[in-house]
Design an enzyme around this catalytic site. Structure first.
Site, PDB file in Angstrom:
ATOM      1  N   ARG A  20      51.526  20.324  45.895  1.00  0.00           N
ATOM      2  CA  ARG A  20      52.870  19.903  46.346  1.00  0.00           C
ATOM      3  C   ARG A  20      52.843  19.504  47.814  1.00  0.00           C
ATOM      4  NH1 ARG A  20      56.927  22.754  48.864  1.00  0.00           N
ATOM      5  NH2 ARG A  20      59.103  22.369  48.292  1.00  0.00           N
ATOM      6  N   VAL A  23      50.945  16.142  48.322  1.00  0.00           N
ATOM      7  CA  VAL A  23      51.740  14.984  47.881  1.00  0.00           C
ATOM      8  C   VAL A  23      52.874  14.709  48.867  1.00  0.00           C
ATOM      9  CG1 VAL A  23      53.324  14.163  46.077  1.00  0.00           C
ATOM     10  CG2 VAL A  23      51.156  15.268  45.439  1.00  0.00           C
ATOM     11  N   ASP A 127      37.748  34.541  43.958  1.00  0.00           N
ATOM     12  CA  ASP A 127      36.576  35.321  44.385  1.00  0.00           C
ATOM     13  C   ASP A 127      36.521  35.497  45.902  1.00  0.00           C
ATOM     14  OD1 ASP A 127      35.870  35.531  41.778  1.00  0.00           O
ATOM     15  OD2 ASP A 127      34.104  34.241  41.878  1.00  0.00           O
ATOM     16  N   ARG A 154      46.053  54.098  36.079  1.00  0.00           N
ATOM     17  CA  ARG A 154      46.021  55.449  36.651  1.00  0.00           C
ATOM     18  C   ARG A 154      47.034  56.369  35.971  1.00  0.00           C
ATOM     19  NH1 ARG A 154      46.942  54.647  41.924  1.00  0.00           N
ATOM     20  NH2 ARG A 154      49.126  55.052  41.497  1.00  0.00           N
ATOM     21  N   GLY A 185      43.572  53.710  45.467  1.00  0.00           N
ATOM     22  CA  GLY A 185      43.005  55.050  45.619  1.00  0.00           C
ATOM     23  C   GLY A 185      41.934  55.363  44.592  1.00  0.00           C
ATOM     24  N   GLU A 187      38.636  56.429  42.793  1.00  0.00           N
ATOM     25  CA  GLU A 187      37.692  57.493  43.179  1.00  0.00           C
ATOM     26  C   GLU A 187      36.333  56.908  43.551  1.00  0.00           C
ATOM     27  OE1 GLU A 187      40.175  58.093  40.980  1.00  0.00           O
ATOM     28  OE2 GLU A 187      40.967  59.585  42.366  1.00  0.00           O
ATOM     29  N   LEU A 253      43.500  37.999  33.322  1.00  0.00           N
ATOM     30  CA  LEU A 253      44.887  38.252  33.759  1.00  0.00           C
ATOM     31  C   LEU A 253      44.954  38.290  35.283  1.00  0.00           C
ATOM     32  CD1 LEU A 253      45.682  41.360  34.827  1.00  0.00           C
ATOM     33  CD2 LEU A 253      45.376  41.895  32.427  1.00  0.00           C
ATOM     34  N   GLN A 254      43.810  38.539  35.918  1.00  0.00           N
ATOM     35  CA  GLN A 254      43.790  38.521  37.391  1.00  0.00           C
ATOM     36  C   GLN A 254      44.034  37.127  37.956  1.00  0.00           C
ATOM     37  OE1 GLN A 254      40.199  41.264  38.751  1.00  0.00           O
ATOM     38  NE2 GLN A 254      39.945  40.591  36.651  1.00  0.00           N
ATOM     39  N   ARG A 255      43.711  36.091  37.165  1.00  0.00           N
ATOM     40  CA  ARG A 255      43.770  34.730  37.689  1.00  0.00           C
ATOM     41  C   ARG A 255      45.109  34.044  37.432  1.00  0.00           C
ATOM     42  NH1 ARG A 255      38.268  31.908  36.170  1.00  0.00           N
ATOM     43  NH2 ARG A 255      39.559  30.546  34.939  1.00  0.00           N
TER      44      ARG A 255
HETATM   45  N1  LIG Z   1      25.221  21.071  42.841  1.00  0.00           N
HETATM   46  C1  LIG Z   1      26.302  20.508  42.308  1.00  0.00           C
HETATM   47  N2  LIG Z   1      26.385  19.163  42.171  1.00  0.00           N
HETATM   48  C2  LIG Z   1      27.467  18.571  41.634  1.00  0.00           C
HETATM   49  N3  LIG Z   1      28.537  19.248  41.175  1.00  0.00           N
HETATM   50  C3  LIG Z   1      28.526  20.588  41.267  1.00  0.00           C
HETATM   51  C4  LIG Z   1      27.406  21.290  41.831  1.00  0.00           C
HETATM   52  N4  LIG Z   1      27.669  22.620  41.787  1.00  0.00           N
HETATM   53  C5  LIG Z   1      28.881  22.728  41.201  1.00  0.00           C
HETATM   54  N5  LIG Z   1      29.392  21.524  40.891  1.00  0.00           N
HETATM   55  C6  LIG Z   1      30.665  21.236  40.208  1.00  0.00           C
HETATM   56  O1  LIG Z   1      31.652  22.166  40.592  1.00  0.00           O
HETATM   57  C7  LIG Z   1      32.174  22.807  39.407  1.00  0.00           C
HETATM   58  C8  LIG Z   1      32.720  24.155  39.743  1.00  0.00           C
HETATM   59  O2  LIG Z   1      31.689  25.003  40.264  1.00  0.00           O
HETATM   60  P1  LIG Z   1      31.718  26.590  39.976  1.00  0.00           P
HETATM   61  O3  LIG Z   1      31.756  26.797  38.508  1.00  0.00           O
HETATM   62  O4  LIG Z   1      30.618  27.175  40.756  1.00  0.00           O
HETATM   63  O5  LIG Z   1      33.144  27.059  40.500  1.00  0.00           O
HETATM   64  P2  LIG Z   1      33.730  27.228  41.972  1.00  0.00           P
HETATM   65  O6  LIG Z   1      34.165  25.908  42.485  1.00  0.00           O
HETATM   66  O7  LIG Z   1      32.772  27.992  42.816  1.00  0.00           O
HETATM   67  O8  LIG Z   1      35.045  28.062  41.671  1.00  0.00           O
HETATM   68  P3  LIG Z   1      35.152  29.564  41.114  1.00  0.00           P
HETATM   69  O9  LIG Z   1      33.907  30.295  41.483  1.00  0.00           O
HETATM   70  O10 LIG Z   1      36.382  30.079  41.762  1.00  0.00           O
HETATM   71  O11 LIG Z   1      35.353  29.451  39.635  1.00  0.00           O
HETATM   72  C9  LIG Z   1      30.995  22.788  38.447  1.00  0.00           C
HETATM   73  O12 LIG Z   1      31.382  22.960  37.098  1.00  0.00           O
HETATM   74  C10 LIG Z   1      30.479  21.376  38.693  1.00  0.00           C
HETATM   75  O13 LIG Z   1      31.290  20.418  38.059  1.00  0.00           O
HETATM   76  O1  LIG Z   2      37.038  31.426  33.633  1.00  0.00           O
HETATM   77  P1  LIG Z   2      35.561  31.527  33.417  1.00  0.00           P
HETATM   78  O2  LIG Z   2      34.907  30.194  33.307  1.00  0.00           O
HETATM   79  O3  LIG Z   2      35.237  32.470  32.318  1.00  0.00           O
HETATM   80  O4  LIG Z   2      34.931  32.123  34.751  1.00  0.00           O
HETATM   81  C1  LIG Z   2      35.063  33.423  35.163  1.00  0.00           C
HETATM   82  C2  LIG Z   2      34.624  33.492  36.600  1.00  0.00           C
HETATM   83  O5  LIG Z   2      35.528  32.732  37.377  1.00  0.00           O
HETATM   84  C3  LIG Z   2      36.081  33.535  38.396  1.00  0.00           C
HETATM   85  O6  LIG Z   2      37.309  34.047  37.902  1.00  0.00           O
HETATM   86  C4  LIG Z   2      36.331  32.723  39.637  1.00  0.00           C
HETATM   87  O7  LIG Z   2      37.172  31.678  39.350  1.00  0.00           O
HETATM   88  C5  LIG Z   2      35.061  34.647  38.604  1.00  0.00           C
HETATM   89  O8  LIG Z   2      35.643  35.787  39.213  1.00  0.00           O
HETATM   90  C6  LIG Z   2      34.591  34.871  37.195  1.00  0.00           C
HETATM   91  O9  LIG Z   2      33.272  35.373  37.195  1.00  0.00           O
HETATM   92 MG   LIG Z   3      32.574  30.131  43.007  1.00  0.00          MG
END
Ligand SMILES: Nc1ncnc2c1ncn2[C@@H]1O[C@H](COP(=O)(O)OP(=O)(O)OP(=O)(O)O)[C@@H](O)[C@H]1O
Ligand SMILES: O=P(O)(O)OC[C@H]1O[C@](O)(CO)[C@@H](O)[C@@H]1O
Ligand SMILES: [Mg+2]
Length: 321
Positions: A20, A23, A127, A154, A185, A187, A253-255
């Site tokens: 948003r 844009v 992350d 908990r 909290g 443990e 659910l965290q995302r």
């Molecule tokens: N070396 C690379 N060259 C080109 N594209 C890449 C490369 N590494 C990652 N990507 C692209 O980025 C996308 C997302 O990367 P990745 O799955 O590591 O998630 P992220 O961006 O780190 O986000 P998250 O970890 O939060 O899910 C990959 O699916 C791919 O399309």
């Molecule tokens: O949604 P996917 O592709 O199962 O990926 C899960 C991964 O993506 C993350 O949620 C980061 O986006 C990581 O914490 C987790 O390991």
């Molecule tokens: Mg990542």
């Protein structure tokens, strides 16, 4: 200028406020924004949509991303990237803003270097593992979600005097585990950065139970291990003598869910900085946030290690009496 925007990797609550802001910031300065659907997959497919200020109305409070996201292995191959570059040219896109994590920034850097197109990244990952920036969009909401869930666990853990292993996200890192663990909290907090020997966990449980604690909650980052496996190991070590053992994986659910006010406000700020960076002639890099200031950092540095809050981990242990 005609700016393309995409989301890639795991979605992060707060991506919509970034979209948003991009844009409307661009529009207020007389520029256009094109949404690229499904991240790099949409670049390869040429799946584009014009985004007007009206199109991004009513999305501030929505989790996920209205332009969709994906993980797309094909983007690592030059053949598919060349298709993407032809689509970008055909659509008249002159610069790009790319939302995602460290993996996404590798793709963004390659686009900038191979095609010469200006590309600015916005750190969006629950992350929180992108080097050089103190903040990543989505992290605060993921923490809220994790804290909310662990608080609930908990309640039932206490009523039944149980031991719980709660697995939280963080592919290779313990950011969520440390902060959610301290806030609830827990443990014991287990993170991949520390390598706490699992053989020591039974003594920790016995110590806590002997001090009169009703429950024992372990908050474990997924990068440390699997909840079911740790549960099994603990059962083989102490059985049910100190309480029945249960495992919960909080998972996706965290995302999800409405972004917190922090993710909304930071998202809007990051988005505006990204647009202004492109308009002022920046060619490549990501918006980083450090000591209250935004600046453009080299894509290369996104992969640099960033420390978890070791003080928080230490404090959680001191307060665990
Ligand atoms: N070396 C690379 N060259 C080109 N594209 C890449 C490369 N590494 C990652 N990507 C692209 O980025 C996308 C997302 O990367 P990745 O799955 O590591 O998630 P992220 O961006 O780190 O986000 P998250 O970890 O939060 O899910 C990959 O699916 C791919 O399309
Ligand atoms: O949604 P996917 O592709 O199962 O990926 C899960 C991964 O993506 C993350 O949620 C980061 O986006 C990581 O914490 C987790 O390991
Ligand atoms: Mg990542």
């Amino acid at each position: 200028m005609r700016i393309g925007i995409l989301c890639s990797g795991g979605d992060a609550p707060g991506m919509n406020p970034v979209i948003r802001s991009v844009v409307r910031s661009a529009s207020s300065l007389g520029h256009e924004v094109v949404g690229i659907r499904r991240g790099f997959r949409g670049l390869i497919a040429g799946d584009f949509m014009n985004l007007s200020s009206r199109d991004v109305g009513g999305i501030l409070d929505r989790g996920g991303t209205i332009i969709l996201s994906s993980r797309e292995e094909r983007f690592k191959s030059l053949e598919f990237r060349e298709t993407a570059y032809r689509n970008i040219e055909r659509a008249g896109i002159e610069a790009m803003i790319v939302l995602g994590g460290e993996g996404t920034f590798k793709g963004a850097q390659i686009i900038a270097e191979e095609s010469g197109l200006p590309v600015i990244g916005v750190p969006c990952t629950i992350d929180n593992d992108i080097g050089c920036t103190e903040y990543c969009i989505g992290y605060d909401t993921a923490l809220r979600n994790a804290v909310d869930a662990i608080d609930k666990i908990r309640d039932t853990a206490s009523s039944h005097e149980r031991i719980f292993v709660v697995e939280v996200m963080g592919r290779n890192r313990g950011f969520i585990a440390v902060e959610a663990g301290l806030a609830t909290g827990a443990e014991l907090i287990l993170v991949p950065e520390e390598k706490f020997p699992k053989e020591r966990i039974p003594e920790e449980i016995i110590k806590a139970k002997e001090m009169g604690k009703l429950h024992f909650i372990i908050v474990m980052a997924e990068g440390y291990g699997k909840a079911e496996e740790l549960k099994q190991f603990l059962f083989e070590s102490v059985g049910n003598r100190y309480g029945e053992i249960r495992a919960t994986v909080l998972g996706h659910l965290q995302r999800g869910g409405s972004p917190t006010h922090t993710d909304r406000i930071m998202g809007m700020k990051f988005g505006e900085v990204a647009v202004e960076a492109l308009l002022s002639g920046e060619r490549k890099g990501f918006v980083a946030y450090k000591r209250g200031k935004f600046y453009i950092e080299d894509f290369q540095r996104a992969g640099e290690p960033k420390e978890i809050d070791w003080e928080a981990l230490r404090l959680s242990r001191r307060l665990n009496l």
